[in-house]
Each structure stands twice: as structure tokens, then as C-alpha cells.
Design an enzyme around this catalytic site. Sequence first.
Site: not given
Ligand code: NAD
Length: 323
Positions: A87, A281
Amino acid sequence: MDHLVESSLFGHDSHGAIRFYEYAQGIRDGRFNPGARPRIVQERPSSAVVNGGGALGQVGAAFATRLAMEKARVHGVATVTLRNTSHIGRVGAYPLIAARAGFMAQLFANAGHLGAQVIPFGGRIGRLSTNPLAFAAPRRGHEPLLLDMTTSVVAEGKVRVAINRGESIPVGWAVDSQGRPTSDPRQVKSDPPGALLPLGGVVAHKGYGLSMMVEVMGGAVGGEGCAAGAPKFVSNGVLLTVYHIEHFTELETYYDELDAMIAHIRTSRLAPGFQEILLPGEPEFRTARKRESEGIEVDDQTWDQIRRQMKYFGLDSANWNGD
Ligand code: NAD
């Protein structure tokens, strides 16, 4: 360790402290080989295939990123795939490394053969993984634009965070094992399990479509294999592409374009309930500044599980002073 701390600093608790005990347990179970080193198994001037050797995923992903950056600097574009890596955590971490060094980068990651956490559009049982993707683009004098997101409504780890905190989840995130909407995170992790919804709400066919393409890029091209319902832990199949901007345009022109676009976007009148328009970001970078001064809060359940693992590895938590 640095990766998990940065994830918690960025506010991605689903990929921060909560993973310490999961990774520690993985080492105990023999799922990771902490001493392994990533290896290049196939190489061309602007591409490479890396085998992570089953080490903690962050090791292989950081290696692949550095390799892609070296190649892109010379050839303009470089794509590196990564397999056998377990992972890799917060997938945006790797494009961010590249963007902070002045490159544009994108990454697609599936979860190998896993494929059970997210329902396909029109289905009611999980058949895909959360299949994240990330892009990062450098800016002049500011942190990069960083889009780091799942193709499901949220990361599966956010359900685990809600369970540990005893909180409910919003309706629209997940369904129970019968495919009924639920706000109870335990219904998602029950046996048989529920599943998350693909991104997009009423147009979730788009999140589902994106997820399928991430399977193709991370799983089929990346070499870890595609969703097939294997009852296995996540081992990300990764496809990372890095671009050297000066191979395509003048750097100053690129920066001017980004600045102008961002200034333009910010002239939009605000919708009710919003104080400002954030960039992708920006929530992470702001949370990091806040948590760097105020600290990272870890819930009791997570801390207990970390302490149990520390004890096993001979790190006597009773005497541990945080150093
Ligand atoms: P999230 O929904 O919190 O954020 C997604 C994106 O939206 C980010 O780039 C964030 O900067 C942007 N964002 C959030 N609020 C915003 C706003 N108000 N205005 C503008 N942009 C905004 O993230 P998520 O999709 O739930 O994912 C969470 C983390 O989980 C991530 O770091 C992802 O890489 C990780 N992840 C990893 C795996 C793996 O298998 N390794 C699998 C799933 C998720």
C-alpha cells in the site's frame, strides 16, 4: 514514517496515524518485507518497470518517482510503473514530490486484484477498489496545485476513521451489504461487507468510468493485476507519469498562465455558505500549517492500537516520551 506524519498533517487521517498499526501488523503477518529494496526490472530511456520487492509501499513509490523525474528531465516525459509494492498510502505524495522539484506529474493506482470496496454503477455489491488518482502542477512562489482523490465518493480509510471515532458517515457515501444507503460505518465493514459509492452522485457513471480506467492503467498496464474480487489486502498497481515542463513551453509562460487562471477563478462570486474559493491541495497545505503548530490529534482507539503494536516491537509505550 514521514509519509504517515505528512498525511496526518495534511488532514488525511485516513492515511496517517491510523495506518501505523495496520502496517505494523502487516510486518508481523509477513505481508511486508521491511528490508526489501525496489528493483528496476525493465528499463528504456523514458520508461521503467519497478518491482517494489514487497517492502512498505512508500519505499517503492518514492523510488519510482525519483526515477521518473531523472528520466523526464532528459526526455521530457517519463512513465514508471510499480508493482509488488503493497500500500503506497496517500497517492498525491508522489506527484507532489515531483511538483515541488518543478515537474508536472500524474499517478493512477488500483488495488491489484482486490476489487470489493466500491460498487460499479448500476450494481449493489462492491466490485472495484477506491482507485485513486493524483495530479500535481508546480506554481511560481506557491505550493503546487495538488489534486489527490479517490474515484469513489471518499477513501475507504475515512470509514475506518469514523468507526474509530464512533461517528456516523453522511448518507451518499456508502451502502450496506444489501445495497441500501447507510450512515453507519460499521455496516460498510461488516461481514458480508457493504461498499462505497463511485464518485459523482446522480452522475456516478463518471466516477465508475474513471475507476475502470484507473484499473486499466494501474492494474493492467502497471502489472499488479485488475480487480477480480481476491480476498487480499491492498497492493497498489501504480502508473506514474512525470513531465518536464520546459520540454513543452517556456517555464515563465506556464507560470503566468496558471497565475492568470487562478486569479480569474477567484473572481467568481461566492455561493452561499462559502467564504472563499480554494484551490486543489489548498485544504491540505492549510491543515498542515495549523497542525504543525497545534499538533495532530489521535483518537483513543487508534492510539491504543498503536501502543499495542509498539509493545510487540519492544517499544515500551509506558516509557515512550514521543522522541
Ligand atoms: P478528499 O476528498 O479529502 O480530497 C480530494 C481532493 O479535493 C484533494 O486534492 C483536495 O485538495 C481537494 N479539495 C478538498 N476540498 C476542497 C475545496 N473546498 N476546494 C478545492 N479543492 C478541495 O480526498 P479523498 O478522495 O477522500 O482521498 C483521501 C486520501 O486517500 C488521498 O490522499 C488518497 O490518495 C488516499 N487514498 C489512497 C489509496 C491507496 O490505495 N493508496 C486509496 C484511496 C485513497
